[in-house]
Design an enzyme around this catalytic site. Structure first.
Site, PDB file in Angstrom:
ATOM      1  N   HIS A 180      -4.797  -3.641   4.691  1.00  0.00           N
ATOM      2  CA  HIS A 180      -5.999  -4.468   4.525  1.00  0.00           C
ATOM      3  C   HIS A 180      -7.263  -3.619   4.669  1.00  0.00           C
ATOM      4  O   HIS A 180      -8.223  -3.788   3.918  1.00  0.00           O
ATOM      5  CB  HIS A 180      -6.020  -5.593   5.556  1.00  0.00           C
ATOM      6  CG  HIS A 180      -5.070  -6.710   5.256  1.00  0.00           C
ATOM      7  ND1 HIS A 180      -3.708  -6.532   5.203  1.00  0.00           N
ATOM      8  CD2 HIS A 180      -5.283  -8.027   4.994  1.00  0.00           C
ATOM      9  CE1 HIS A 180      -3.118  -7.688   4.931  1.00  0.00           C
ATOM     10  NE2 HIS A 180      -4.054  -8.612   4.789  1.00  0.00           N
ATOM     11  N   HIS A 221      -1.861  -5.793  13.667  1.00  0.00           N
ATOM     12  CA  HIS A 221      -1.755  -4.335  13.731  1.00  0.00           C
ATOM     13  C   HIS A 221      -2.143  -3.880  15.120  1.00  0.00           C
ATOM     14  O   HIS A 221      -2.889  -4.552  15.848  1.00  0.00           O
ATOM     15  CB  HIS A 221      -2.695  -3.669  12.711  1.00  0.00           C
ATOM     16  CG  HIS A 221      -2.147  -3.602  11.320  1.00  0.00           C
ATOM     17  ND1 HIS A 221      -1.263  -2.634  10.924  1.00  0.00           N
ATOM     18  CD2 HIS A 221      -2.371  -4.388  10.242  1.00  0.00           C
ATOM     19  CE1 HIS A 221      -0.965  -2.817   9.640  1.00  0.00           C
ATOM     20  NE2 HIS A 221      -1.621  -3.879   9.211  1.00  0.00           N
ATOM     21  N   ASP A 225      -3.688   1.584  14.187  1.00  0.00           N
ATOM     22  CA  ASP A 225      -3.566   1.369  12.741  1.00  0.00           C
ATOM     23  C   ASP A 225      -4.929   1.195  12.096  1.00  0.00           C
ATOM     24  O   ASP A 225      -5.175   1.668  10.980  1.00  0.00           O
ATOM     25  CB  ASP A 225      -2.711   0.125  12.454  1.00  0.00           C
ATOM     26  CG  ASP A 225      -1.375   0.176  13.170  1.00  0.00           C
ATOM     27  OD1 ASP A 225      -0.925   1.286  13.484  1.00  0.00           O
ATOM     28  OD2 ASP A 225      -0.798  -0.902  13.403  1.00  0.00           O
TER      29      ASP A 225
END
Length: 307
Positions: A180, A221, A225
């Protein structure tokens, strides 16, 4: 009023037709890059699904972001996805604004060639990273006791080649680094360079920062990350952008067209005021040394060959 609306509608339609002609010609020249980028998106999806077979749920790792940010919970997991969808759709629509607006700086085909190059470079690094070390996922469906935390061994190869929306939403193991954030940062950096509105640029960076916090608060996450995505994507985009040829500038002051023949030159000139080439819309133009002068609008435009 009705006469004005009809006249402006006619200009808009002519502008759309002229822009479509130009973009189709560019697509015919660059379709291999677009197709290659889309194929790489599919490969990235297969890799993310493939690592799910190796995922084994376990205790959630100690994380600073989890300690600092309150947990949103499963019922509010949609918040971060909503923000990401807003960023994605906003950028997607912006790339098509040359078809409608008279003031334009980019070509839709060329900007997507560039964006796909950024995405592919980042996704290759991402695949290498999350296959190197498969961490236990912090998301709710990846935790111990969830039936979605692991995938059974596929019966045939066709199951491994099929990507379904449920598999994308409930994947596990593809953690470092956030996909994302790859998309959002690539979109924002691209608009930062080729966008025109300074306020929107500032808001875009703020939205991506908020999205980062929401991803961590949603436990989709680990903090690492997101942090790794911030510096990796920015560095990759910086270096790849320097290697790629600069896109032609379409600003009104200096219109440069990546054209290879006289026909596209003519189409480029028509894009200035939305004319489709009808005899009634043509104005007298004086051409000298590759320059087009329009005395009616006091506009001086230079059209240069891409060669």
């Amino acid at each position: 009023m009705s006469l004005y609306i009809r006249r402006e509608s006619s200009k808009l339609w002519k502008r759309i037709c002229a822009e479509t002609t130009t973009e189709v010609n560019l697509l015919l020249e660059n379709w291999k890059y677009i197709l290659g980028g889309l194929i790489c998106q599919y490969i990235h999806g297969l890799a993310a699904r493939g690592v799910h077979y190796f995922h084994r749920p376990g205790p959630i790792l100690q994380d600073t972001g989890f300690f600092l940010l309150p947990e949103l919970g499963q019922e509010r997991a949609y918040v971060s996805e909503t923000v990401f969808t807003f960023v994605f759709l906003s950028f997607f629509l912006w790339t098509f604004h040359p078809f409608i607006l008279k003031s334009k700086k980019i070509y839709t085909v060329l900007i997507w060639c560039r964006v796909l190059a950024f995405l592919v470079a980042c996704q290759i690094l991402r695949i290498i990273t999350f296959y190197s070390t498969v961490l236990p996922g912090p998301n709710y469906h990846c935790r111990e006791g969830s039936p979605l935390a692991t995938l059974p061994r596929p019966d045939n190869i066709f199951k491994t080649l099929l990507i379904i929306p449920r598999g994308v939403l409930y994947g596990c193991g593809d953690l470092i680094f956030s996909s994302h954030m790859i998309f959002s940062l690539v979109f924002v950096r691209t608009y930062q360079k080729y966008g025109a509105n300074r306020f929107i640029k500032q808001c875009a960076w703020l939205v991506v920062a908020v999205q980062s916090l929401l991803i961590i608060a949603s436990r989709k996450h680990y903090t690492v990350d997101v942090v790794v995505a911030w510096y990796t994507v920015n560095l990759v985009v910086f270096f790849v952008d320097n290697k790629l040829p600069e896109m032609p500038d379409r600003s009104i002051g200096a219109l440069s067209l990546p054209v290879s023949n006289g026909r596209m030159k003519e189409e480029g000139a028509k894009l200035l005021n939305g004319n489709s080439g009808d005899a009634t819309d043509r104005r007298s133009r004086s051409q000298a040394n590759g320059k087009v002068n329009e005395d009616g609008d006091n506009l001086h435009v230079e059209v240069r060959d891409g060669a």
